[in-house]
Write a protein that holds these residues in place. Structure first.
Motif, mmCIF file in Angstrom:
data_model
loop_
_atom_site.group_PDB
_atom_site.id
_atom_site.type_symbol
_atom_site.label_atom_id
_atom_site.label_comp_id
_atom_site.label_asym_id
_atom_site.label_seq_id
_atom_site.Cartn_x
_atom_site.Cartn_y
_atom_site.Cartn_z
ATOM 1 N N ILE A 1 -42.740 72.640 -27.593
ATOM 2 C CA ILE A 1 -42.508 71.367 -26.901
ATOM 3 C C ILE A 1 -42.786 71.612 -25.416
ATOM 4 O O ILE A 1 -42.151 72.443 -24.775
ATOM 5 C CB ILE A 1 -41.056 70.878 -27.085
ATOM 6 C CG1 ILE A 1 -40.724 70.753 -28.578
ATOM 7 C CG2 ILE A 1 -40.820 69.585 -26.314
ATOM 8 C CD1 ILE A 1 -40.901 69.412 -29.203
ATOM 9 N N ASP A 2 -43.778 70.812 -24.918
ATOM 10 C CA ASP A 2 -44.239 70.945 -23.531
ATOM 11 C C ASP A 2 -43.347 70.121 -22.610
ATOM 12 O O ASP A 2 -42.716 69.141 -23.066
ATOM 13 C CB ASP A 2 -45.682 70.423 -23.466
ATOM 14 C CG ASP A 2 -46.443 70.980 -22.274
ATOM 15 O OD1 ASP A 2 -45.837 71.716 -21.467
ATOM 16 O OD2 ASP A 2 -47.646 70.665 -22.175
ATOM 17 N N ASP A 3 -43.306 70.496 -21.349
ATOM 18 C CA ASP A 3 -42.589 69.715 -20.333
ATOM 19 C C ASP A 3 -41.161 69.414 -20.754
ATOM 20 O O ASP A 3 -40.652 68.309 -20.508
ATOM 21 C CB ASP A 3 -43.311 68.392 -20.029
ATOM 22 C CG ASP A 3 -44.754 68.620 -19.632
ATOM 23 O OD1 ASP A 3 -45.078 69.758 -19.201
ATOM 24 O OD2 ASP A 3 -45.545 67.676 -19.764
ATOM 25 N N PHE A 4 -40.528 70.367 -21.421
ATOM 26 C CA PHE A 4 -39.206 70.091 -21.964
ATOM 27 C C PHE A 4 -38.218 69.778 -20.850
ATOM 28 O O PHE A 4 -38.204 70.413 -19.810
ATOM 29 C CB PHE A 4 -38.698 71.278 -22.787
ATOM 30 C CG PHE A 4 -37.444 70.961 -23.548
ATOM 31 C CD1 PHE A 4 -37.489 70.260 -24.744
ATOM 32 C CD2 PHE A 4 -36.205 71.329 -23.037
ATOM 33 C CE1 PHE A 4 -36.335 69.943 -25.431
ATOM 34 C CE2 PHE A 4 -35.033 71.002 -23.719
ATOM 35 C CZ PHE A 4 -35.097 70.309 -24.919
ATOM 36 N N ILE B 1 -40.203 75.033 -20.552
ATOM 37 C CA ILE B 1 -39.360 74.403 -19.528
ATOM 38 C C ILE B 1 -40.259 73.843 -18.449
ATOM 39 O O ILE B 1 -41.111 74.550 -17.891
ATOM 40 C CB ILE B 1 -38.379 75.433 -18.934
ATOM 41 C CG1 ILE B 1 -37.486 75.996 -20.057
ATOM 42 C CG2 ILE B 1 -37.523 74.807 -17.829
ATOM 43 C CD1 ILE B 1 -36.691 77.222 -19.645
ATOM 44 N N ASP B 2 -40.084 72.543 -18.195
ATOM 45 C CA ASP B 2 -40.994 71.859 -17.270
ATOM 46 C C ASP B 2 -40.918 72.455 -15.873
ATOM 47 O O ASP B 2 -39.858 72.847 -15.392
ATOM 48 C CB ASP B 2 -40.663 70.371 -17.210
ATOM 49 C CG ASP B 2 -41.741 69.603 -16.471
ATOM 50 O OD1 ASP B 2 -42.870 69.515 -17.013
ATOM 51 O OD2 ASP B 2 -41.452 69.139 -15.349
ATOM 52 N N GLN B 3 -42.075 72.472 -15.207
ATOM 53 C CA GLN B 3 -42.155 73.103 -13.891
ATOM 54 C C GLN B 3 -41.309 72.411 -12.841
ATOM 55 O O GLN B 3 -40.932 73.012 -11.835
ATOM 56 C CB GLN B 3 -43.595 73.229 -13.424
ATOM 57 C CG GLN B 3 -44.399 71.944 -13.511
ATOM 58 C CD GLN B 3 -45.826 72.193 -13.072
ATOM 59 O OE1 GLN B 3 -46.085 72.303 -11.863
ATOM 60 N NE2 GLN B 3 -46.743 72.314 -14.015
ATOM 61 N N ALA C 1 -41.196 79.354 -19.284
ATOM 62 C CA ALA C 1 -41.047 78.564 -18.061
ATOM 63 C C ALA C 1 -42.418 78.358 -17.443
ATOM 64 O O ALA C 1 -43.194 79.289 -17.289
ATOM 65 C CB ALA C 1 -40.117 79.270 -17.097
ATOM 66 N N GLU C 2 -42.703 77.104 -17.105
ATOM 67 C CA GLU C 2 -44.000 76.752 -16.514
ATOM 68 C C GLU C 2 -43.857 76.745 -14.993
ATOM 69 O O GLU C 2 -42.765 76.540 -14.466
ATOM 70 C CB GLU C 2 -44.419 75.344 -16.939
ATOM 71 C CG GLU C 2 -44.649 75.125 -18.390
ATOM 72 C CD GLU C 2 -45.084 73.670 -18.641
ATOM 73 O OE1 GLU C 2 -46.273 73.486 -18.913
ATOM 74 O OE2 GLU C 2 -44.241 72.756 -18.544
ATOM 75 N N GLY C 3 -44.986 76.887 -14.315
ATOM 76 C CA GLY C 3 -45.026 76.697 -12.863
ATOM 77 C C GLY C 3 -44.244 77.745 -12.085
ATOM 78 O O GLY C 3 -43.655 77.428 -11.036
HETATM 79 MG MG MG Z 1 -46.203 71.276 -19.053
#
Ligand code: MG
Ligand code: C2E
Ligand code: MG
Length: 753
Positions: free
Chosen positions: A645-648, A668-670, A702-704
């Motif tokens: 799941i993206d941008d959670f 985990i969304d940035q 974790a993104e970003g």
């Molecule tokens: Mg994303």
């Protein structure tokens, strides 16, 4: 004339002779004394008959000259002599000659003066019967002609006297089947079919016959053998003043004509019956047809209503709206008047449907439709576009009027709705576009109003917004992007960049993975890039929503999948470690029935093991229709594909569903990562997500991640993977390969030594 030789000696005789002279001179007949075929004396009448100037002129002439020929004279002499010689009187009609040569009939009467001595001479009395002879001949001719007619007439002719046949012709006998003469003397009763008929005919003809008129009738009479025969009968009295002298009847067989007439009457009746029958059939057919037409019309009207009106609310649908709007715009254009188009959409209406059911949702929409309809003027159109979207077309409405109405609608829509004793409240978002400022046609105005409504939603919902020039620029760009996107694939303007994903060492610090010793590369996320010939690089955050809205995301998404997996195979061949490939899926792709099959096909086709592919879904895509999402996820999972799941954290997730989703990882969304070091709240959120994931048996990425501080925190909390500029920006495929090879080289060297 003097017949005696010498009367002078006897006075009495003289007297008698004088008297005789007087008689002869004045007699109406010619008298002549002939001796030895010579005229000796004659009277005045005789001279007149033969055309002598006087009796004296005749004296001495030969009697033979008075005949047509000498033979004729002798022939008479031969016939007369025996009679005369016997002392009798000879009588004969004889054709003779006048002095002028004309032939004429005479009646001759002759006698010898002395039968004992014919030489003494004879006395002849001559009458001119020429006229009478001619008249007799004419009469005979006439009679003969009449007889001919009578005998050969085609019609039956009968003379009756006292109702008995005195005479009838052959045609009459044949008409009734009698032999020649068989009817003579018979009563006319024989050719009547009954006594009554006969009597009636007699009564009927009496009147006209006694008046001298002719009687005319058509009668059914009978032949000798009893068969009936239709006759036309004409009769007339021979003497109208004396009917006892009888009557003539002319009778003609008109059976054929009668038959023809009856046939005609019958066929006319048949024809009329047929026509009546046909008319009846026709009127039945027409009635049936009319019924059909009426049914058809009713069906069409129903279809038209369905085609033009929304079935739930009865409001005009988009078709009728388009029609009404273009009419209203025509009028506004001509009269140079303003017009407003208002889009209205309920905020989070989906939640009503999902939590309370469609029946409640429908009831709410119906009530809302009535409120909207009640709030506008007669000339305004309120239409339902489907779902919870309504469009209002408001002629003669300027900005102030539109704002006024929007405020009113805001209050109306926000007032509580009652469904089944439940009280519900919803809030609307509205967008308004103005004619002619924002657009000249309905389509443009709709786009503007839609953009304005979108802005109202973005600005926190429960509000209305007018379309602005800033939105204008955006929508113009959106249009340009959409058009450009249509050809981007075929023109090779799309490419993929890859951002490496790293696994974190659970123990922290200085694990010997990767060049920096902090993390090892486990995968790549494929990120779509579009280079527009004029606009340059366009962010996927901008063009992906446009591709989704236009449906272009399907071919583009398929291309991304194929390209990413192909790239993975190329890296394999180039000797890169066995990486995983993360590919972003749009909600549109995820909802498409064909997705699991498509993914399976591509994996087979390109020879990639399923577990090396990770599909990233947004929360929205998964939560929108959880039941369907579960089915698709199960299918993909069964094929061995990984899911994340993206941008959670940015959308809505239900824990209960998360448990049931075949998802292995939460990204985990940035936005939470960005401020980790400064924002305690974000730190708490990230911490909670990581714990929760752990509890559910899910991995976290974790993104970003841009800073060492962020990385350190994430590692401490137990986040298993990271991705971000701290390690690498998304790279073109070549650069990515170099990046990976650079990082594993020292490791390889270490391993080799
Ligand atoms: Mg994303
Ligand atoms: P995403 O899937 O969440 O992708 C991560 C985005 O964060 C990428 O933006 C990436 O370049 C950016 N990013 C990565 N590290 C950092 C960092 O350290 N700091 C910052 N500020 N950003 C970082 P990008 O490439 O612009 O993609 C934007 C979004 O577009 C993606 O978000 C994804 O939702 C969508 N997208 C990209 N490619 C595709 C695709 O092929 N299909 C679909 N459906 N969506 C895609
Ligand atoms: Mg992503």
């Amino acid at each position: 004339m003097s017949l005696a030789p010498d009367p002078s000696d006897n006075p009495a005789l003289r007297q008698a002779l004088r008297e005789l002279d007087v008689i002869l001179a004045n007699a109406g007949v010619g008298v002549v004394f002939v001796k030895a075929r010579k005229l000796v004396r004659c009277n005045q009448r005789y001279a007149e008959i033969y055309g002598f100037a006087s009796p004296e002129a005749a004296v001495g002439r030969s009697s033979v000259e008075l005949y047509e020929s000498e033979d004729e004279a002798r022939s008479l002499g031969r016939r007369a002599y025996p009679v005369l010689a016997a002392g009798e009187t000879f009588r004969s009609e004889q054709l003779m000659l006048r002095q002028n040569g004309a032939r004429f009939w005479t009646q001759l009467t002759g006698r010898l003066i002395d039968p004992a001595d014919p030489s003494v001479g004879s006395i002849w009395i001559v009458e001119d019967i020429h006229e009478r002879k001619l008249a007799d001949a004419a009469l005979a001719d006439l009679h003969a002609e009449q007889q001919l007619i009578f005998d050969h007439a085609m019609v039956g002719i009968v003379f009756l006297r006292g109702r008995r046949v005195t005479r009838c012709n052959r045609a009459f006998e044949q008409l009734f089947g009698y032999g020649p003469g068989e009817l003579d003397g018979q009563l006319s009763r024989v050719w009547y079919l009954s006594e009554a008929d006969w009597k009636a005919a007699g009564d009927l003809c009496y009147e006209p016959l006694s008046r001298g008129d002719s009687f005319h009738a058509e009668m059914l009479l009978g032949r000798k053998d009893g068969t009936p025969v239709w006759c036309e009968v004409r009769s007339k009295a021979i003497d109208r003043s004396d009917l006892s002298r009888g009557s003539i009847w002319i009778t003609q067989d008109i059976t054929a004509r009668k038959q023809a007439e009856q046939d005609l009457v019958r066929s006319k009746a048949q024809l009329e019956a047929l026509v009546a029958q046909r008319t009846e059939q026709l009127s039945q057919t027409v009635a049936a047809l009319e019924l059909k037409v009426a049914e058809q019309q009713a069906a069409e009207a129903r279809a038209e209503r369905l085609a033009l009106f929304d079935a739930l609310t009865g409001l005009p649908n988009r078709h009728l709206l388009a029609d009404r709007a273009s009419q209203a715009l025509d009028i506004a254009r001509r009269s140079d008047e303003p017009l407003a188009v208002l889009f209205l959409d309920l905020d989070h209406f989906k939640n009503v449907n999902d939590s309370l059911g469609h029946r409640v949702g429908d009831s709410l929409l119906t009530q809302l439709a009535a409120r909207l309809r009640g709030a506008v003027r007669e000339q305004d159109t309120v239409a339902r576009m489907g779902g919870d979207e309504f469009v209002l077309v408001l002629p003669l409405t300027d900005v102030a009027g539109a704002a006024h109405l929007a405020t009113k609608l805001m209050a109306l829509a926000s007032a509580p709705f009652h469904v089944d004793q439940q009280e519900l409240t919803v809030t609307p978002s509205m967008g308004i576009a103005m004619f002619p400022t924002d657009g000249g046609d309905f389509e443009t105005l709709c786009k503007c109003a839609d953009a304005a409504m979108f802005r109202a939603k973005k600005d926190g919902r429960n509000a209305y917004r007018f379309f602005t020039s800033e939105m204008q620029a955006q929508s113009a760009r959106a249009l340009q992007l959409e058009n450009g996107l249509r050809r981007a694939l075929e023109r090779g303007q799309l490419s993929l960049h890859y951002q490496p994903q790293f696994a974190l060492d659970a123990h922290g610090g200085d694990t010997p993975y990767g060049g920096d010793g902090k993390a090892r590369i486990v995968g790549a996320e494929a990120l779509l890039r579009w280079h527009h010939p004029e606009l340059g690089w366009v962010s996927p955050a901008e063009f992906i929503p446009i591709a989704e809205a236009s449906g272009l995301i399907l071919p583009i998404g398929e291309w991304v999948l194929r390209e990413a997996l192909s790239q993975l195979r190329r890296w394999d061949r180039a000797g890169l470690p066995q990486l995983a490939m993360a590919v972003n899926l749009s909600a549109v792709q995820f909802r498409h029935d064909d997705l699991p099959a498509l993914v399976g096909r591509l994996l087979d086709e390109l020879g990639v093991q399923a577990h090396r592919l990770e599909l990233e879904l947004t929360e929205g895509a998964a939560m929108d229709n959880p039941a369907a999402a579960i089915a698709v996820m199960n299918a993909l999972h069964a094929r061995g594909v990984q899911l994340s799941i993206d941008d959670f954290g940015t959308g809505h997730s239900s824990l209960s569903y998360l448990k049931r989703f075949r998802v292995g990882k939460l990204k985990i969304d940035q936005s939470f990562v960005r401020d980790l070091t400064e924002d305690a709240e974000d730190r708490a959120i990230v911490d909670a997500v990581i714990r929760m994931a752990g509890a559910l048996g899910l991995q976290t990425l974790a993104e970003g991640v841009e800073t060492e501080g962020q990385l350190a925190f994430l590692r401490r909390q137990g986040c298993q993977a990271v991705q971000g500029y701290l390690f690498s920006r998304p790279l073109p495929a070549e650069a990515f390969a170099e990046f990976v090879l650079d990082r594993i080289a020292p490791l390889s060297a270490f391993a080799l030594t």
